[in-house]
Write a protein that holds these residues in place. Structure first.
Motif, PDB file in Angstrom:
ATOM      1  N   GLY A  33       0.815  -1.205   0.000  1.00 52.07           N
ATOM      2  CA  GLY A  33       0.000   0.000   0.000  1.00 52.07           C
ATOM      3  C   GLY A  33       0.854   1.262   0.000  1.00 52.07           C
ATOM      4  N   GLN A  34       1.957   1.242   0.759  1.00 61.94           N
ATOM      5  CA  GLN A  34       2.869   2.382   0.783  1.00 61.94           C
ATOM      6  C   GLN A  34       3.513   2.597  -0.575  1.00 61.94           C
ATOM      7  OE1 GLN A  34       3.364   4.579   3.072  1.00 61.94           O
ATOM      8  NE2 GLN A  34       2.263   3.668   4.793  1.00 61.94           N
ATOM      9  N   GLU A  35       3.892   1.496  -1.244  1.00 57.45           N
ATOM     10  CA  GLU A  35       4.494   1.599  -2.579  1.00 57.45           C
ATOM     11  C   GLU A  35       3.508   2.226  -3.565  1.00 57.45           C
ATOM     12  OE1 GLU A  35       5.904  -2.174  -3.896  1.00 57.45           O
ATOM     13  OE2 GLU A  35       7.098  -2.546  -2.089  1.00 57.45           O
ATOM     14  N   ARG A  61       1.090   4.226  -2.823  1.00 59.70           N
ATOM     15  CA  ARG A  61       0.897   5.620  -2.462  1.00 59.70           C
ATOM     16  C   ARG A  61       1.985   6.498  -3.070  1.00 59.70           C
ATOM     17  NH1 ARG A  61      -3.173   8.453  -1.805  1.00 59.70           N
ATOM     18  NH2 ARG A  61      -2.027   9.743  -3.268  1.00 59.70           N
ATOM     19  N   VAL A  62       3.244   6.011  -2.989  1.00 61.02           N
ATOM     20  CA  VAL A  62       4.373   6.757  -3.562  1.00 61.02           C
ATOM     21  C   VAL A  62       4.216   6.883  -5.070  1.00 61.02           C
ATOM     22  CG1 VAL A  62       6.862   6.709  -3.978  1.00 61.02           C
ATOM     23  CG2 VAL A  62       5.971   6.128  -1.712  1.00 61.02           C
ATOM     24  N   ILE A  72       1.457   6.737  -6.836  1.00 58.67           N
ATOM     25  CA  ILE A  72       0.327   7.630  -7.140  1.00 58.67           C
ATOM     26  C   ILE A  72       0.745   9.084  -6.976  1.00 58.67           C
ATOM     27  CG2 ILE A  72      -1.949   8.384  -6.340  1.00 58.67           C
ATOM     28  CD1 ILE A  72      -2.502   5.436  -5.636  1.00 58.67           C
ATOM     29  N   ASP A  73       1.495   9.392  -5.919  1.00 58.52           N
ATOM     30  CA  ASP A  73       1.945  10.767  -5.687  1.00 58.52           C
ATOM     31  C   ASP A  73       2.856  11.236  -6.812  1.00 58.52           C
ATOM     32  OD1 ASP A  73       0.510  10.873  -3.359  1.00 58.52           O
ATOM     33  OD2 ASP A  73       2.217  10.416  -2.057  1.00 58.52           O
ATOM     34  N   GLU A  89       0.758  11.857  -9.935  1.00 62.00           N
ATOM     35  CA  GLU A  89      -0.034  13.073  -9.765  1.00 62.00           C
ATOM     36  C   GLU A  89       0.831  14.315  -9.996  1.00 62.00           C
ATOM     37  OE1 GLU A  89      -3.339  14.541  -6.554  1.00 62.00           O
ATOM     38  OE2 GLU A  89      -1.405  13.868  -5.759  1.00 62.00           O
TER      39      GLU A  89
END
Length: 289
Positions: free
Chosen positions: A266-268, A270-271, A273-274, A277
């Motif tokens: 999940g952390q991977e 998130r990174v 996706i950021d 973006e």
């Protein structure tokens, strides 16, 4: 319902549909005892058919479960159907009766359900362990030869539909018009309909559940023939039907999960996706919602 009966006359489908008054074949028992009596008559009649080696006997079964309680149960031998409205205090009786009905599959009767997974969810043990038939699997390739899921068979015949209600199956296969849920109850939620104490609603619900059981019993040979015609019978028997039992078991026992690995992944994400973006905003020259 009346309007739907008129539509075929203007759409060229009149010869394909035969209006049938389901009320003459559907009844609602006034007591638990009378319901069980009718059920036993149907069971014994189907056993007689088996003894005479007539066409495969099928018992159609439909039930409505709200909050883990069976509020309506209907059975049909294909000729007629009977339903009963169970009260919350009668759940012990319906549990014993459902066990009796399901046991008929072990005695050679084919049980046909509009949605088998709803029924499997009511039994405490894993469905695959209770009903898996090793001998039948070796002989026919079907580990569950006496349990039938009408909606799964209908899905294989037309996988583009979102739902497979019995009234649509009746129209497509049986040339029979049956009232749909929407025609009887509008947009009212099932939780409210089946828990209602209104005599009128109870009568409609009994008719609806009975018609589902009747259609489930009658549709089996036609569904089987149509699946054979398009080469989907083996897919139903070896993949789709066993999957119903697997999904039911998964809902009961869950699945093992590596919590730390899931959090790390999940952390991977998130990174990633950021970063994506940020690149999109840079390409656009501004931030936006």
């Amino acid at each position: 319902w009346e309007f739907k009966n008129l539509l075929p006359r203007f759409s060229g489908e009149a010869k394909a549909l035969v209006q049938e008054d389901l009320t003459k074949d559907c009844d609602m028992a006034s007591s638990y005892e009378s319901f069980v009596e009718e059920f036993h008559k149907m069971r014994d009649g189907l056993y007689d058919k088996t003894a005479r080696k007539e066409s495969e006997p099928v018992l159609g079964v439909s039930l409505k479960v709200i909050g883990g309680e069976v509020l309506y149960l209907a059975v049909s031998d294909g000729r007629k159907a009977v339903s009963y409205h169970f009260l919350p205090l009668e759940q012990g009786m319906v549990s014993r009766l459902l066990d009796e009905i399901l046991h008929l599959s072990k005695e050679g009767l084919l049980l046909s359900f509009p949605d088998l997974k709803d029924v499997l969810g009511l039994i405490p043990e894993q469905a695959s362990e209770r009903f898996f038939d090793t001998d039948a699997l070796e002989k026919t390739g079907n580990a569950y030869p006496n349990l039938y899921d009408v909606s799964v068979a209908a899905y294989l015949l037309n996988p583009l539909q979102n739902q497979y209600p019995c009234d649509q199956i009746a129209k497509d296969l049986l040339g029979m018009l049956s009232p749909s849920y929407e025609e009887l109850f509008g947009k009212e939620k099932e939780t409210k309909v089946y828990a209602s104490e209104s005599d009128e609603t109870e009568k409609k619900a009994g008719l609806y559940v009975s018609s589902e059981a009747l259609i489930a019993a009658r549709a089996v040979p036609l569904l089987n023939q149509k699946m054979m015609d398009i080469g989907a019978e083996e897919l139903y028997r070896t993949i789709e039907l066993p999957l119903v039992f697997t999904l039911s078991d998964m809902e009961k026992v869950g699945m093992a999960m590596d919590r730390d690995a899931l959090l790390s992944y999940g952390q991977e994400l998130r990174v990633t996706i950021d970063e994506l973006e940020k690149r999109i905003y840079e390409e656009a020259g501004e931030e936006f919602n």
